[in-house]
Design a protein around this motif. Structure first.
Motif, mmCIF file in Angstrom:
data_model
loop_
_atom_site.group_PDB
_atom_site.id
_atom_site.type_symbol
_atom_site.label_atom_id
_atom_site.label_comp_id
_atom_site.label_asym_id
_atom_site.label_seq_id
_atom_site.Cartn_x
_atom_site.Cartn_y
_atom_site.Cartn_z
ATOM 1 N N GLU A 2 -4.713 6.657 5.415
ATOM 2 C CA GLU A 2 -5.706 7.087 6.069
ATOM 3 C C GLU A 2 -6.885 5.951 5.464
ATOM 4 O O GLU A 2 -7.806 5.802 4.960
ATOM 5 C CB GLU A 2 -6.353 8.751 4.280
ATOM 6 C CG GLU A 2 -7.593 8.969 4.414
ATOM 7 C CD GLU A 2 -8.410 9.644 5.747
ATOM 8 O OE1 GLU A 2 -7.652 10.049 6.885
ATOM 9 O OE2 GLU A 2 -9.431 8.996 5.381
ATOM 10 N N ALA A 3 -5.787 5.457 4.070
ATOM 11 C CA ALA A 3 -6.795 4.086 3.357
ATOM 12 C C ALA A 3 -6.795 3.215 3.824
ATOM 13 O O ALA A 3 -7.768 2.935 4.326
ATOM 14 C CB ALA A 3 -6.204 3.574 2.311
ATOM 15 N N ASN A 26 -7.837 5.730 -4.096
ATOM 16 C CA ASN A 26 -8.744 6.559 -3.523
ATOM 17 C C ASN A 26 -8.035 7.353 -3.070
ATOM 18 O O ASN A 26 -8.657 9.143 -2.729
ATOM 19 C CB ASN A 26 -10.001 6.752 -3.367
ATOM 20 C CG ASN A 26 -11.006 5.339 -4.888
ATOM 21 O OD1 ASN A 26 -10.743 5.044 -6.084
ATOM 22 N ND2 ASN A 26 -12.020 4.115 -4.281
ATOM 23 N N ALA A 27 -7.338 6.784 -2.149
ATOM 24 C CA ALA A 27 -6.268 7.974 -1.000
ATOM 25 C C ALA A 27 -6.140 8.085 -1.220
ATOM 26 O O ALA A 27 -6.400 9.661 -1.482
ATOM 27 C CB ALA A 27 -6.682 6.985 0.339
ATOM 28 N N CYS A 28 -5.277 8.166 -2.316
ATOM 29 C CA CYS A 28 -4.218 9.502 -3.638
ATOM 30 C C CYS A 28 -4.530 9.874 -4.362
ATOM 31 O O CYS A 28 -4.425 11.408 -4.371
ATOM 32 C CB CYS A 28 -3.468 8.240 -4.060
ATOM 33 S SG CYS A 28 -2.142 7.540 -3.009
ATOM 34 N N ALA A 47 0.592 -1.605 0.312
ATOM 35 C CA ALA A 47 0.225 0.086 0.121
ATOM 36 C C ALA A 47 1.350 1.402 -0.006
ATOM 37 O O ALA A 47 0.631 2.374 -0.734
ATOM 38 C CB ALA A 47 -0.788 -0.251 0.896
ATOM 39 N N ALA A 90 0.879 3.993 -2.700
ATOM 40 C CA ALA A 90 0.554 5.435 -2.594
ATOM 41 C C ALA A 90 2.389 6.738 -2.840
ATOM 42 O O ALA A 90 2.318 7.529 -3.381
ATOM 43 C CB ALA A 90 0.686 5.275 -1.195
ATOM 44 N N ILE A 142 -9.015 1.337 -2.463
ATOM 45 C CA ILE A 142 -9.069 2.646 -1.437
ATOM 46 C C ILE A 142 -7.569 3.568 -1.351
ATOM 47 O O ILE A 142 -7.376 4.412 -0.915
ATOM 48 C CB ILE A 142 -9.061 1.493 -0.167
ATOM 49 C CG1 ILE A 142 -11.150 1.102 -0.399
ATOM 50 C CG2 ILE A 142 -9.541 2.393 1.296
ATOM 51 C CD1 ILE A 142 -10.683 0.038 1.147
ATOM 52 N N VAL A 143 -7.083 3.179 -1.183
ATOM 53 C CA VAL A 143 -5.842 3.393 -1.556
ATOM 54 C C VAL A 143 -5.436 4.090 -1.975
ATOM 55 O O VAL A 143 -5.168 5.101 -2.154
ATOM 56 C CB VAL A 143 -3.665 2.166 -1.177
ATOM 57 C CG1 VAL A 143 -2.836 3.156 -1.605
ATOM 58 C CG2 VAL A 143 -4.212 1.544 -0.293
ATOM 59 N N ALA A 195 -1.789 9.256 3.186
ATOM 60 C CA ALA A 195 -2.727 8.421 1.518
ATOM 61 C C ALA A 195 -2.645 6.955 2.472
ATOM 62 O O ALA A 195 -3.812 6.283 2.494
ATOM 63 C CB ALA A 195 -2.137 8.546 0.425
ATOM 64 N N THR A 196 -1.657 6.600 3.083
ATOM 65 C CA THR A 196 -1.516 5.078 3.098
ATOM 66 C C THR A 196 -2.178 4.727 4.831
ATOM 67 O O THR A 196 -3.445 4.292 4.976
ATOM 68 C CB THR A 196 -0.438 4.583 3.524
ATOM 69 O OG1 THR A 196 0.088 4.868 2.125
ATOM 70 C CG2 THR A 196 0.311 2.764 4.360
ATOM 71 N N LYS A 207 -9.885 4.130 6.320
ATOM 72 C CA LYS A 207 -11.660 3.617 5.111
ATOM 73 C C LYS A 207 -10.976 2.084 4.953
ATOM 74 O O LYS A 207 -12.539 1.590 5.642
ATOM 75 C CB LYS A 207 -10.794 4.716 3.380
ATOM 76 C CG LYS A 207 -11.364 5.412 3.885
ATOM 77 C CD LYS A 207 -11.004 6.876 2.536
ATOM 78 C CE LYS A 207 -11.473 7.773 3.105
ATOM 79 N NZ LYS A 207 -11.072 8.222 1.696
#
Lengths: 191, 196
Positions: free
Chosen positions: B49-50, B76-78, B29, B33, B73-74, B46-47, B53
């Protein structure tokens, strides 16, 4: 064989990954035999992919494990006998309760509708009977009234023979239960 | 405990089980990112946050490749991170293209200093090339050629079709190839084309 550059690159890229159909493989073979540019493109694409594969991985600077403060309020774990409860179970229970509610309401409504039709018919017949009794025996009027009352005006037929208040309580109770199950299912899925 | 059991336990709120999944996937992940965003700090944000989530949305995981679900998800977080940066007037996307601290992150104690230096040069140039690609081509290239995902997993991770994966990957490879060929002289000699 004529290819747009983009189509040729896509075909060669998929060929590199073994993602071509037998027909596409034959096209690639013919292309590589005929076209020196295609051979050069395949070589440089292979080279690019190799470079990427050799790119060192970035070491992870720290652990990304979570603690309770990161994920907000901890969801209470369903301990003991509730641990088996899954969203699918709740959905099944909700569907069953909803079906029961529909059957109860429909049955109640149907029975009442039938009873009201029967009562109307009785009401049409009763005056004639009453008149006959009235003509024959004045004391029969009381008997006819009593019979009419017993046949359905005071005690109409109800669904499953349950008292009307019990039926109403069941319907309301089931409706509330369905709503509660829906809310619990939504919360479990969202949590 | 196998992955499926960990996922089931985590979806019931077992944070320790989820953290075992984090330990298994955090390197992948974070690398994804890092390659998409280009800097260590943004990749860390980002990681993290992912993973938060992912924990909160485990109920939406419907089976299939957990790795692909998580990398989606990773990704999308990026993308969210990049959108935030674009909205922030004080930051610039250019800030994400080079990380001066990156050199210090690639130290491998088992690697000879000369080899390390060569790989470092290569890595820096490739990272610049990746950063020059449009975001979706960048993502598909990293997932395929660095993280080694199959086309099917990439399609799931990017919520797109196999055809789109093929086409984006081909365009990304072609652009990166052109970028590297134009800068052959910057590549360590061992990695130059024709020096096999």
């Amino acid at each position: 064989m004529n290819f747009r550059t983009e189509d040729r690159d896509q075909l060669l890229s998929a060929y590199l990954d073994g993602q071509t159909s037998p027909r596409e493989q034959a096209r690639v073979a013919a292309l590589l035999e005929d076209d020196p540019v295609a051979r050069s493109d395949l070589q440089t694409l292979t080279y690019t992919r190799q470079l990427l594969a050799e790119t060192p991985r970035v070491p992870v600077p720290r652990a990304f494990t979570l603690n309770e403060s990161m994920v907000g309020v901890r969801r209470p774990e369903r301990a003991g006998w509730l641990a088996w409860l899954q969203p699918a179970h709740l959905r099944l229970a909700t569907a069953m309760m909803a079906i029961l509610l529909v059957v109860l309401v429909a049955g109640d409504f149907g029975t009442r509708w039938q009873a009201s039709g029967h009562t109307s018919a009785s009401a049409l017949v009763a005056p004639a009977g009453g008149l006959a009794l009235d003509q024959g025996d004045p004391t029969g009027i009381t008997a006819a009234k009593t019979a009419t009352t017993e046949s359905g005006i005071a005690s109409p037929a109800t669904f499953l023979g349950l008292p009307q208040t019990t039926l109403l309580a069941l319907e309301v109770g089931l409706a509330i239960l369905v709503l509660l199950l829906l809310a619990a299912g939504w919360r479990m899925t969202r949590a | 405990m196998d992955e499926q059991r960990l996922i089931e336990a985590a979806s019931r709120g077992d944070l320790a089980a989820f953290n075992q999944l984090v330990m298994s996937y955090q390197a992948m992940a974070y690398n994804l990112a890092f390659r998409i965003l280009g800097t260590g700090d943004s990749a860390q944000d980002a990681t993290q946050e992912a993973f938060i989530k992912a924990y909160r949305n485990l109920g939406q995981y419907r089976g299939g490749s957990f790795k692909a679900w998580l990398l989606r998800i990773v990704t999308n977080a990026c993308y969210d991170y990049l959108r935030q940066v674009q909205r922030r007037p004080t930051s610039s996307l250019d800030d994400l293209s080079a990380d001066p601290e990156y050199t210090g992150q690639l130290i491998d104690p088992l690697e000879a200093p000369s080899d390390y230096a060569l790989r470092q040069e290569l890595s820096t140039l490739i990272q610049r090339g990746i950063a020059s690609l449009p975001i979706e081509q960048r993502t598909v290239l990293v997932l395929s050629d660095i993280e080694g995902l199959s086309y099917e997993e990439i399609a799931q991770a990017m919520d797109t079709s196999l055809g789109t994966v093929k086409s984006r990957l081909s365009r990304a490879r072609a652009k990166l190839r052109d970028y590297l060929l134009e800068r052959q002289e910057l590549l360590p000699s061992r990695y130059r084309l024709g020096n096999d």
